[in-house]
Design a protein around this motif. Structure first.
Motif, PDB file in Angstrom:
ATOM      1  N   ARG A  91       0.834  -1.209   0.000  1.00 52.66           N
ATOM      2  CA  ARG A  91       0.000   0.000   0.000  1.00 52.66           C
ATOM      3  C   ARG A  91       0.868   1.258   0.000  1.00 52.66           C
ATOM      4  O   ARG A  91       0.572   2.233  -0.691  1.00 52.66           O
ATOM      5  N   VAL A  92       1.945   1.232   0.786  1.00 51.86           N
ATOM      6  CA  VAL A  92       2.854   2.378   0.850  1.00 51.86           C
ATOM      7  C   VAL A  92       3.476   2.651  -0.521  1.00 51.86           C
ATOM      8  O   VAL A  92       3.512   3.791  -0.999  1.00 51.86           O
ATOM      9  N   LEU A  93       3.969   1.594  -1.162  1.00 53.11           N
ATOM     10  CA  LEU A  93       4.640   1.738  -2.457  1.00 53.11           C
ATOM     11  C   LEU A  93       3.708   2.325  -3.508  1.00 53.11           C
ATOM     12  O   LEU A  93       4.136   3.094  -4.375  1.00 53.11           O
ATOM     13  N   ASN A  94       2.425   1.980  -3.446  1.00 47.01           N
ATOM     14  CA  ASN A  94       1.463   2.431  -4.442  1.00 47.01           C
ATOM     15  C   ASN A  94       0.694   3.679  -4.013  1.00 47.01           C
ATOM     16  O   ASN A  94      -0.325   4.017  -4.615  1.00 47.01           O
ATOM     17  N   SER A  95       1.190   4.332  -2.976  1.00 49.86           N
ATOM     18  CA  SER A  95       0.555   5.549  -2.482  1.00 49.86           C
ATOM     19  C   SER A  95       1.333   6.780  -2.943  1.00 49.86           C
ATOM     20  O   SER A  95       2.345   6.666  -3.635  1.00 49.86           O
ATOM     21  N   LYS A  96       0.874   7.948  -2.506  1.00 50.09           N
ATOM     22  CA  LYS A  96       1.545   9.214  -2.834  1.00 50.09           C
ATOM     23  C   LYS A  96       2.508   9.649  -1.727  1.00 50.09           C
ATOM     24  O   LYS A  96       2.939  10.804  -1.695  1.00 50.09           O
ATOM     25  N   LEU A  97       2.865   8.717  -0.850  1.00 50.45           N
ATOM     26  CA  LEU A  97       3.818   9.034   0.210  1.00 50.45           C
ATOM     27  C   LEU A  97       5.185   9.370  -0.373  1.00 50.45           C
ATOM     28  O   LEU A  97       5.616   8.771  -1.363  1.00 50.45           O
ATOM     29  N   SER A  98       5.876  10.299   0.286  1.00 47.19           N
ATOM     30  CA  SER A  98       7.237  10.634  -0.115  1.00 47.19           C
ATOM     31  C   SER A  98       8.270   9.786   0.616  1.00 47.19           C
ATOM     32  O   SER A  98       9.421   9.709   0.195  1.00 47.19           O
ATOM     33  N   GLY A  99       7.852   9.166   1.719  1.00 49.33           N
ATOM     34  CA  GLY A  99       8.781   8.347   2.478  1.00 49.33           C
ATOM     35  C   GLY A  99       8.063   7.475   3.480  1.00 49.33           C
ATOM     36  O   GLY A  99       6.895   7.713   3.811  1.00 49.33           O
ATOM     37  N   PHE A 100       8.759   6.443   3.943  1.00 48.07           N
ATOM     38  CA  PHE A 100       8.187   5.522   4.934  1.00 48.07           C
ATOM     39  C   PHE A 100       9.260   5.163   5.939  1.00 48.07           C
ATOM     40  O   PHE A 100      10.380   4.767   5.569  1.00 48.07           O
ATOM     41  N   VAL A 101       8.927   5.276   7.215  1.00 46.90           N
ATOM     42  CA  VAL A 101       9.846   4.984   8.306  1.00 46.90           C
ATOM     43  C   VAL A 101       9.239   3.912   9.202  1.00 46.90           C
ATOM     44  O   VAL A 101       8.123   4.077   9.696  1.00 46.90           O
ATOM     45  N   ASP A 102       9.955   2.818   9.389  1.00 46.27           N
ATOM     46  CA  ASP A 102       9.522   1.745  10.279  1.00 46.27           C
ATOM     47  C   ASP A 102       9.896   2.124  11.711  1.00 46.27           C
ATOM     48  O   ASP A 102      11.074   2.252  12.037  1.00 46.27           O
ATOM     49  N   LYS A 103       8.890   2.313  12.552  1.00 47.09           N
ATOM     50  CA  LYS A 103       9.147   2.721  13.939  1.00 47.09           C
ATOM     51  C   LYS A 103      10.028   1.731  14.689  1.00 47.09           C
ATOM     52  O   LYS A 103      10.788   2.109  15.585  1.00 47.09           O
TER      53      LYS A 103
END
Length: 220
Positions: A91-103
């Motif tokens: 879902r993250v990869l196919n979203s408009k997010l600029s970045g993803f951080v695993d807490k």
């Protein structure tokens, strides 16, 4: 530089505000505790950067992303999550997010690096997340290659242990259609029982069990 942090945990939100101020000393940082107030804050402030927790109390963060970008279209958004399972990353990869951080994996220093990278125009994923995404793309049996978008949507509900009748009422389909989707999904995944289907949904992140939820109620 204007930054908005949206996270329902007060301690985490205050820590993120502190990190942002240290990474960008001239920045103005404001915080919100849920999706509704976060969207309202972004509409008012038009931030350059939004730090978005995906596990908000009133709404799934990824579901709220379009509304955030609708009210503040020029914002860069970095998502935070304690989950880095296959479905979340898909879902993250196919979203408009600029970045993803695993807490669970990233340090404060790495978060600061993510902020600088995103503001510099680079889409940021941590090394561990990038490796997981690469492995998923190379896997011919990955769910996104064999299940339709509708089957993926329904798998979220199958994983909660809901009956065909209950799911049909939720998604406005006939019970027969839902049953056919269930059978096709199980066939494609090589699963034989509903228990195996639930286990698959949990393992891949289509369904999450809250740590505070008793096991007996996990699939209610």
């Amino acid at each position: 530089m204007k930054i908005v942090v949206i996270d329902d945990h007060v301690l985490m939100r205050e820590m993120l505000v502190k990190i942002c101020r240290e990474a960008l000393p001239a920045s103005t940082v404001a915080g919100a505790g849920d999706a509704v107030s976060g969207i309202a804050l972004c509409q008012t402030t038009q931030p350059d950067l939004i730090i978005l927790d995906l596990g908000l109390p009133d709404r799934d963060g990824l579901d709220a992303l379009d509304d955030l970008l609708k009210v503040s279209p020029h914002s860069k958004v970095i998502a935070l999550s304690g989950y880095s399972d296959a479905f979340t990353l898909h879902r993250v990869l196919n979203s408009k997010l600029s970045g993803f951080v695993d807490k669970k994996e990233q340090t404060i220093t790495q978060l600061a690096t993510a902020i600088q990278a995103v503001l510099g125009g680079t889409r940021y994923f941590s090394p561990a997340v990038s490796q997981s995404l690469l492995a998923q793309r190379k896997d011919p049996a990955a769910f996104d290659k064999i299940l339709s978008a509708r089957e993926q949507e329904l798998l979220c509900l199958f994983g909660r242990g809901l009956s065909n009748e209950e799911i049909a009422a939720k998604v406005h389909l006939s019970e027969l259609t839902v049953r056919n989707h269930r059978c096709r999904t199980m066939s494609k995944l090589g699963l034989r029982t509903s228990a195996e289907l639930i286990r698959y949904a949990l393992e891949k992140g289509f369904t999450h069990v809250d740590a505070s939820t008793p096991a007996s109620a996990a699939h209610s």
